[in-house]
Each structure stands twice: as C-alpha cells, then as structure tokens.
Motif scaffolding. Sequence first.
Motif, PDB file in Angstrom:
ATOM      1  N   LYS A 195      14.397  57.177  34.842  1.00 58.19           N
ATOM      2  CA  LYS A 195      14.364  57.085  33.435  1.00 58.19           C
ATOM      3  C   LYS A 195      15.191  58.188  32.904  1.00 58.19           C
ATOM      4  O   LYS A 195      15.269  59.377  33.573  1.00 58.19           O
ATOM      5  CB  LYS A 195      12.942  57.201  32.970  1.00 58.19           C
ATOM      6  N   TYR A 196      16.245  57.731  32.174  1.00 58.82           N
ATOM      7  CA  TYR A 196      17.256  58.826  31.712  1.00 58.82           C
ATOM      8  C   TYR A 196      18.257  58.295  30.246  1.00 58.82           C
ATOM      9  O   TYR A 196      18.308  57.131  30.245  1.00 58.82           O
ATOM     10  CB  TYR A 196      18.610  58.743  32.926  1.00 58.82           C
ATOM     11  N   SER A 197      17.753  59.107  29.759  1.00 57.43           N
ATOM     12  CA  SER A 197      18.451  59.259  28.267  1.00 57.43           C
ATOM     13  C   SER A 197      19.035  60.522  27.518  1.00 57.43           C
ATOM     14  O   SER A 197      18.580  61.733  28.234  1.00 57.43           O
ATOM     15  CB  SER A 197      17.551  58.479  27.455  1.00 57.43           C
ATOM     16  N   GLU A 200      15.620  62.257  27.771  1.00 58.29           N
ATOM     17  CA  GLU A 200      14.982  62.415  28.965  1.00 58.29           C
ATOM     18  C   GLU A 200      15.998  62.749  30.128  1.00 58.29           C
ATOM     19  O   GLU A 200      16.483  61.828  30.733  1.00 58.29           O
ATOM     20  CB  GLU A 200      14.451  61.032  29.363  1.00 58.29           C
ATOM     21  N   ARG A 201      16.276  64.053  30.340  1.00 56.35           N
ATOM     22  CA  ARG A 201      17.080  64.513  31.292  1.00 56.35           C
ATOM     23  C   ARG A 201      16.772  65.186  32.503  1.00 56.35           C
ATOM     24  O   ARG A 201      17.431  65.879  33.186  1.00 56.35           O
ATOM     25  CB  ARG A 201      18.185  65.444  30.418  1.00 56.35           C
ATOM     26  N   TRP A 202      15.600  64.695  33.125  1.00 57.09           N
ATOM     27  CA  TRP A 202      14.865  65.290  34.154  1.00 57.09           C
ATOM     28  C   TRP A 202      15.969  65.069  35.413  1.00 57.09           C
ATOM     29  O   TRP A 202      15.824  65.977  36.525  1.00 57.09           O
ATOM     30  CB  TRP A 202      13.763  64.727  34.327  1.00 57.09           C
ATOM     31  N   VAL A 203      16.737  64.274  35.457  1.00 58.53           N
ATOM     32  CA  VAL A 203      17.583  63.890  36.464  1.00 58.53           C
ATOM     33  C   VAL A 203      18.593  64.916  36.634  1.00 58.53           C
ATOM     34  O   VAL A 203      19.193  64.878  37.806  1.00 58.53           O
ATOM     35  CB  VAL A 203      18.143  62.394  36.381  1.00 58.53           C
ATOM     36  N   GLU A 204      19.032  65.644  35.687  1.00 58.02           N
ATOM     37  CA  GLU A 204      20.241  66.575  35.582  1.00 58.02           C
ATOM     38  C   GLU A 204      19.514  68.100  36.061  1.00 58.02           C
ATOM     39  O   GLU A 204      18.536  68.400  35.310  1.00 58.02           O
ATOM     40  CB  GLU A 204      20.832  66.846  34.042  1.00 58.02           C
ATOM     41  N   ALA A 220      20.152  53.710  35.265  1.00 59.55           N
ATOM     42  CA  ALA A 220      19.252  54.226  34.314  1.00 59.55           C
ATOM     43  C   ALA A 220      18.527  53.417  33.442  1.00 59.55           C
ATOM     44  O   ALA A 220      18.907  52.443  33.044  1.00 59.55           O
ATOM     45  CB  ALA A 220      19.996  55.240  33.225  1.00 59.55           C
ATOM     46  N   VAL A 285      24.938  58.074  28.755  1.00 62.15           N
ATOM     47  CA  VAL A 285      24.405  57.884  30.153  1.00 62.15           C
ATOM     48  C   VAL A 285      25.448  57.496  31.192  1.00 62.15           C
ATOM     49  O   VAL A 285      25.427  58.147  32.306  1.00 62.15           O
ATOM     50  CB  VAL A 285      23.369  56.955  30.128  1.00 62.15           C
TER      51      VAL A 285
END
Length: 329
Positions: A195-197, A200-204, A220, A285
Amino acid sequence: MVYQASPSRYETMEYHRCGNSGLKLPAVSLGLWHNFGDATLLDTSRQMLRHAFDLGITHFDLANNYGPPPGSAEENFGRLLREDFTPYRDELVISTKAGYTMWQGPYGDWGSKKYLVASLNQSLRRLGLDYVDIFYHHRPDPDTPLEETMAALDLLVRQGKALYIGLSNYPAPLAERAFNLLRELGTPCLIHQPKYSMFERWVEPQLLSSLASHGVGAIAFSPLAGGVLTDRYIHGIPEDSRAASQSVFLSGAQLTEEKMAKVRRLNAVAAARGQKLAQMALAWVLRGDRVTSVLIGASKTAQIDDAVAMLSNRQFSERELAEIEAILA
C-alpha cells in the motif's frame, strides 16, 4: 456482440520491466478488488474490462477473497475471460492472491502449505484457467514458518499453476528473508505489492531500496488513498460517495480538516501542472521509476481514462517535488 479489441491498444500505454525479470507490466494496472463482485452488474464489469484492455491495460489483479462476496470477482472475471478475452489470453497478465480468510476451520486462512495449495486450486477453478501469471501471498503469517510458506509458493510454480511469485504487505525485514529463501529454492520473487500513496509512505526508504537491491518489481495498491487523493471530497462529502456510506474502506471521520487542507493544496499543485489531483497522485507514486505499476480501482470507465491520461504528464520538476514534500510534511 463479439468483442474485438482495439487494434491501437498498445499505442499510449507504457510498459515497464518488472524487476530483473523478463516480464513487463503496464504502468497502470486494473484491480478487481471491490467493484467486480456480485454487487456489480456483470455488464458494468464487462464494459470496464474491455475499456481497460483497449487502452493497453494488460494486467488484471485479483485475490481469492475479492468480491463481495469472497470468490465472486474471480468467478465473474472467469466468465468474462471465457466470453470476451479467450483470444487474448496470452496478451494478459492475470494475478491472484491468498492469505485472508476464505473458509471455516483451521486451514482456510494465513500461509500454510495446506491453505495456499488449496486456495490456488480453488482460484483456478473459479477463473477457468490452468495457471495464473502471478500468485501472491497476500499477507505475512505470524505463526507459520516462513520457510513453509515460501516452499509452498515454489511448489505451485513447479506444478505449473503459477508462472511467477509475488508478496504483498510484507515489511522490509521479512521481505528480505522471503526473497533470500525464494532465491535459494530457485523461484525468485517477481514483485511486491504494498500500500503506497502520498499519505501512506511506510515503504520509504527501506522496502523500496530492498526491492531494488534484490531485483524485485513493485506495484502499489491504493495509490489514491481510498479516494482521498481526488477532487471528490474537496468541497465536502457528497451524499453518494464512499465516505458518506461509512464504507470500511473510507469513512467521513478519516477526512479530517488537517488532511483535507493538504488535499486542497495538493489539488492546486495539480491544477498548475494541468492535471487532476488523482492523476498527479498516480504520477507521484511512479516518480523516479522505483515503482513498476500503479494499481487502480474503477467503478466507471472515465476513471480508467483519467488514469491512463496521466502518462502524458508524469514527470516532476525539482520545484514541484519540493512543494509536494512541504505540503505532506
């Protein structure tokens, strides 16, 4: 009327290589999460799938529990695949997943070999396929050994029931372990679906860095933050909107004044770029080509048109990126 795909379907879409693999995915993929179950008219689903494919969207993303009810999205897609897309099967990338509850008892959930093998067999029956292109483990299992889950995924590829393996919702440290296990088994992980937006940036930066170092692609989901990153709620909550219905995916309580103030400022940046906010959010994204594809949901064909039109203006200046970061801070 027999469906004949547009002969110009590949002219406007971008296709990106997925990690270090030979597979290319469209920059925009279509998710069949919540608008392709039995609650949606089959003709509406048919119209959206045809329209998406005519625009060059070759990747359709499912899961065992998509609907509602669970399983119905796969059943409906399987019917439309037979009726409309059989001549085009080899042009399509079809993915499905397992990891959430599908049946009662101790074997209908999570990540055991028993569950994953049974679930994919059920998905293939619903889809009417011999294999899917990508099979994901949908979420980490806190109890099943990771070695068992990864071995089950490897087995399903060796059985010819999936061409590639993906993971979804895995945090970076666990994803690293899973990548290493799959490589040792001889079935490298193709793709990760987080989940990425903008919200919602927990992947970074850790997960995205890990994917790059392991040669794993990224797709994403929820890039529009459930609809928040659109112009839908800028002037309030429409009566016919998802937020007004207190959907489990978006409620009015989530649309705080602080968040909506950011949305309005982001909308101004998008307008200055000559884009809708949703288009800018998708382009953001995809910035830097760290993400292979954005996975959109759609309830009408105009939303698909908007997403694909984003590709004509998906680059950002340093000033624009800095302005967006200042808004999101």
